[in-house]
Design a protein around this motif. Structure first.
Motif, PDB file in Angstrom:
ATOM      1  N   ASP A  10      20.562  21.343  13.011  1.00  0.00           N
ATOM      2  CA  ASP A  10      19.222  21.941  13.075  1.00  0.00           C
ATOM      3  C   ASP A  10      19.251  22.975  14.184  1.00  0.00           C
ATOM      4  O   ASP A  10      19.453  22.633  15.359  1.00  0.00           O
ATOM      5  CB  ASP A  10      18.170  20.872  13.360  1.00  0.00           C
ATOM      6  CG  ASP A  10      16.757  21.471  13.370  1.00  0.00           C
ATOM      7  OD1 ASP A  10      16.592  22.583  12.830  1.00  0.00           O
ATOM      8  OD2 ASP A  10      15.856  20.827  13.925  1.00  0.00           O
ATOM      9  N   SER A  11      19.088  24.247  13.814  1.00  0.00           N
ATOM     10  CA  SER A  11      19.254  25.300  14.829  1.00  0.00           C
ATOM     11  C   SER A  11      18.359  26.487  14.518  1.00  0.00           C
ATOM     12  O   SER A  11      18.081  26.782  13.351  1.00  0.00           O
ATOM     13  CB  SER A  11      20.719  25.743  14.870  1.00  0.00           C
ATOM     14  OG  SER A  11      20.898  26.728  15.867  1.00  0.00           O
ATOM     15  N   LYS A  12      17.925  27.149  15.605  1.00  0.00           N
ATOM     16  CA  LYS A  12      17.168  28.387  15.495  1.00  0.00           C
ATOM     17  C   LYS A  12      17.695  29.367  16.523  1.00  0.00           C
ATOM     18  O   LYS A  12      17.996  28.972  17.661  1.00  0.00           O
ATOM     19  CB  LYS A  12      15.680  28.135  15.733  1.00  0.00           C
ATOM     20  CG  LYS A  12      15.020  27.286  14.654  1.00  0.00           C
ATOM     21  CD  LYS A  12      13.533  27.104  14.910  1.00  0.00           C
ATOM     22  CE  LYS A  12      12.885  26.260  13.830  1.00  0.00           C
ATOM     23  NZ  LYS A  12      11.429  26.055  14.067  1.00  0.00           N
ATOM     24  N   PRO A  13      17.845  30.622  16.146  1.00  0.00           N
ATOM     25  CA  PRO A  13      18.373  31.611  17.095  1.00  0.00           C
ATOM     26  C   PRO A  13      17.543  31.660  18.391  1.00  0.00           C
ATOM     27  O   PRO A  13      16.304  31.669  18.342  1.00  0.00           O
ATOM     28  CB  PRO A  13      18.298  32.926  16.325  1.00  0.00           C
ATOM     29  CG  PRO A  13      18.334  32.518  14.887  1.00  0.00           C
ATOM     30  CD  PRO A  13      17.604  31.219  14.822  1.00  0.00           C
ATOM     31  N   ASN A  14      18.255  31.653  19.544  1.00  0.00           N
ATOM     32  CA  ASN A  14      17.678  31.752  20.898  1.00  0.00           C
ATOM     33  C   ASN A  14      16.778  30.565  21.255  1.00  0.00           C
ATOM     34  O   ASN A  14      16.070  30.612  22.257  1.00  0.00           O
ATOM     35  CB  ASN A  14      16.879  33.053  21.063  1.00  0.00           C
ATOM     36  CG  ASN A  14      17.754  34.283  20.857  1.00  0.00           C
ATOM     37  OD1 ASN A  14      18.898  34.317  21.342  1.00  0.00           O
ATOM     38  ND2 ASN A  14      17.244  35.269  20.131  1.00  0.00           N
ATOM     39  N   GLN A  15      16.788  29.511  20.408  1.00  0.00           N
ATOM     40  CA  GLN A  15      16.012  28.308  20.742  1.00  0.00           C
ATOM     41  C   GLN A  15      16.894  27.075  20.885  1.00  0.00           C
ATOM     42  O   GLN A  15      16.434  26.050  21.385  1.00  0.00           O
ATOM     43  CB  GLN A  15      14.951  28.046  19.665  1.00  0.00           C
ATOM     44  CG  GLN A  15      13.870  29.124  19.604  1.00  0.00           C
ATOM     45  CD  GLN A  15      12.780  28.792  18.608  1.00  0.00           C
ATOM     46  OE1 GLN A  15      12.571  27.616  18.278  1.00  0.00           O
ATOM     47  NE2 GLN A  15      12.075  29.816  18.137  1.00  0.00           N
ATOM     48  N   GLY A  16      18.127  27.182  20.489  1.00  0.00           N
ATOM     49  CA  GLY A  16      19.047  26.069  20.665  1.00  0.00           C
ATOM     50  C   GLY A  16      19.454  25.412  19.358  1.00  0.00           C
ATOM     51  O   GLY A  16      18.974  25.760  18.271  1.00  0.00           O
ATOM     52  N   THR A  17      20.350  24.465  19.503  1.00  0.00           N
ATOM     53  CA  THR A  17      20.925  23.768  18.351  1.00  0.00           C
ATOM     54  C   THR A  17      20.924  22.260  18.603  1.00  0.00           C
ATOM     55  O   THR A  17      21.189  21.814  19.719  1.00  0.00           O
ATOM     56  CB  THR A  17      22.368  24.242  18.098  1.00  0.00           C
ATOM     57  OG1 THR A  17      22.367  25.653  17.857  1.00  0.00           O
ATOM     58  CG2 THR A  17      22.982  23.528  16.902  1.00  0.00           C
ATOM     59  N   THR A  18      20.631  21.529  17.543  1.00  0.00           N
ATOM     60  CA  THR A  18      20.725  20.070  17.606  1.00  0.00           C
ATOM     61  C   THR A  18      21.684  19.608  16.526  1.00  0.00           C
ATOM     62  O   THR A  18      21.486  19.898  15.339  1.00  0.00           O
ATOM     63  CB  THR A  18      19.353  19.413  17.382  1.00  0.00           C
ATOM     64  OG1 THR A  18      18.446  19.849  18.390  1.00  0.00           O
ATOM     65  CG2 THR A  18      19.485  17.888  17.442  1.00  0.00           C
TER      66      THR A  18
END
Length: 553
Positions: free
Chosen positions: A537-545
């Protein structure tokens, strides 16, 4: 059979009719002949007495129209008197059979046919006292004349008999054939109409038992064949030499759009592909041929094998194998080989260039340490790359040489984080472990690859001052390992490919942070081997899980 019996009965009836008619006519004719001859003898006796007494005087008053012809003959054969012709003009009768017999024995008789076949004459001669011969004769119908005379009544009787014969023949033939037509061939032995048919019916019963056994066996073989072919993951079509479909399994129907009604039809009515037609043409010539053919966005290998009978192609077998994964694997292999070559060439060129400069003495003494460090760094990069390639190859070949152990995931993760502490400090990233102690059954080497690579990526692709939170938890069925960072993130269009070998979202950034490009590919293979589930689960410039679910024992 009915016609043969009917004809046979009619022929027999006609033959019997002809025989009876012939016998009756013969008996009647003989009877009438005997009666007339006897009457002729009586009349001759009477006339002879009169001639003996009266002589020629007896003949003077005799009429020519009498029913009998009277001839008086001298002993030398000269005709003395004839009541129907002039005696003087008549031939000598000495050679007549009845005259010769009378002169010799006293009595003579004969019958002679006239010029036509319809009449004959009866003669009776008697020797008189003076040695002359008195002969009486009369005309008699022949047997043909008698038959012709009786033709009208006989013809009526004949027609009646023929009609009766036809009726009886038809009825008898029907009665003979009816039991045969009503024979129960499914149960031959229950038919007892004709004893003569018992061997035949017994043989039929035996053959039916054999046929039923063969039919059951054939049906069983067909069911087994259908069960095997319809559960195949490959398409299978059996064709005759002309390309007519003899058998088509369920997979082939799905791939080519055929149905059960396709059996008995030409393969070209199901699929008109030019490639398939050329493949079958080669097969008809006795050559095993194959092509890779796209169906429903997948690649299928079509293999056409000829079936020989008496050294002649009598049929064809078409096998359809899904080679999509094989083609993709071959593509990945080529890409992997190209990437490995590229990844190895880069550090080798760097090492070779630095070593060449050091060897040539072109590097200042104060700069030599920098070049040596570059050589060391690139060598370490090559070692890491080779180690990762060896790990992937090991995972591809299987893990039969590795042992499962009971591992405390929380403690194990703490050890991995401790080994990454210096790297996190250098990247100005804070590491934190949360959760509780949970035990899983896993292979230590593979678990290390999962935990280390995920945490290492969370550090490398983070911002200075960033955070990496690692959590070990559980639910009803799983032990959950989760790594959350607040780094650069992964765009959605790249998330499905980050586990491919050597795939990099941002090649420039990846080069800056280092790495082999194989870490997440190793994580994916290790998770599959341990039957774990991997989520991103990831979003650019918000991090990754990244989350890994390990099944509980």
């Amino acid at each position: 059979m009915r016609k043969q019996i009917f004809r046979s009965i009619c022929v027999v009836a006609f033959a019997v009719l002809v025989a009876v008619f012939t016998l009756i006519m013969g008996r009647l004719y003989n009877y009438f002949t005997s009666e007339e001859m006897q009457q002729l003898a009586v009349q001759t006796e009477l006339a002879s007495k009169a001639v003996n007494d009266e002589g020629m005087t007896y003949f003077k008053h005799m009429r020519k129209t009498t029913d009998y012809r009277i001839t008086w003959i001298d002993s030398d054969g000269t005709v003395l008197y004839d009541n129907q012709e002039d005696a003087k003009t008549m031939d000598n009768h000495a050679n007549r059979t009845e005259v010769k017999q009378a002169l010799k024995k006293g009595i003579g008789q004969a019958n002679r046919r006239s010029n036509t076949i319809m009449h004959q004459s009866l003669y009776y001669a008697l020797k008189l006292d003076d040695s002359t011969v008195l002969r009486l004769s009369c005309d008699q119908n022949t047997v043909w004349s008698l038959a012709f005379t009786m033709m009208q009544p006989i013809f009526g009787i004949l027609i009646l008999i023929i009609l009766l014969s036809l009726f009886l023949a038809r009825r008898v033939s029907n009665r003979i054939v009816e039991p045969l037509n009503n024979t129960d061939l499914d149960n031959p032995l229950v038919n007892d109409h004709y004893e003569e048919l018992t061997p035949f019916l017994t043989r039929i019963d035996q053959q039916q038992v054999e046929l039923k056994a063969q039919s059951r066996k054939l049906h069983q073989k067909e069911e087994e064949f259908d069960a095997v072919t319809n559960n195949m993951n490959e398409g299978l079509i059996l064709l005759n030499r002309e390309g007519i479909i003899l058998s088509i399994n369920r997979k082939a129907k799905q791939l080519l759009g055929g149905t059960s009604a396709s059996i008995g039809k030409d393969i070209l009515t199901v699929n008109r592909s030019l490639e398939l037609n050329e493949l079958l043409d080669q097969c008809r010539e006795g050559q095993q041929s194959e092509i890779v053919y796209p169906i429903n966005r997948e690649d299928y290998q079509l293999i056409a094998s000829p079936i020989f009978y008496h050294q002649r192609v009598s049929g064809m077998a078409l096998l359809m194998l899904n080679v999509t994964e094989k083609e993709q694997a071959e593509k990945l292999r080529r890409e992997f080989t190209a990437n490995v070559s590229h990844e190895l060439k880069t550090p080798l060129h760097t090492i070779s260039g630095c070593a060449e400069l050091l060897q040539s003495g072109m590097v200042k003494p104060e700069d030599q340490a920098k070049f040596v460090h570059e050589i060391y760094r690139e060598a370490q990069r090559m070692i890491a790359l080779v180690e990762d390639i060896i790990k992937l190859s090991h995972l591809d070949e299987g893990t039969t040489d590795m042992q499962y152990e009971e591992i405390d995931l929380y403690t194990f993760t703490q050890q991995m984080l401790d080994s990454l502490a210096d790297k996190a400090q250098g990247a100005q990233v804070q590491l934190a472990l949360h959760g509780k102690h949970e035990t899983i059954n896993a292979i230590p080497q593979l678990l290390q690859s999962i935990v280390y690579n995920i945490c290492d990526n969370a550090i490398k692709y983070n911002h200075p001052g960033g955070h990496v939170d690692v959590t070990v938890d559980e639910d009803e069925n799983n032990v959950i390992f989760k790594v959350k960072d607040d780094g650069i993130g992964i765009p959605l269009e790249h998330q499905a490919r980050i586990f491919e070998r050597f795939y990099r979202v941002d090649k420039s950034h990846s080069k800056a942070v280092g790495g082999t490009g194989l870490g997440l590919s190793i994580v994916k293979h290790a998770a599959q081997t341990l039957h774990a589930k991997l989520f991103v689960d990831s979003k650019p410039n918000q991090g990754t899980t990244m989350t890994v679910w390990f099944l509980k024992d």
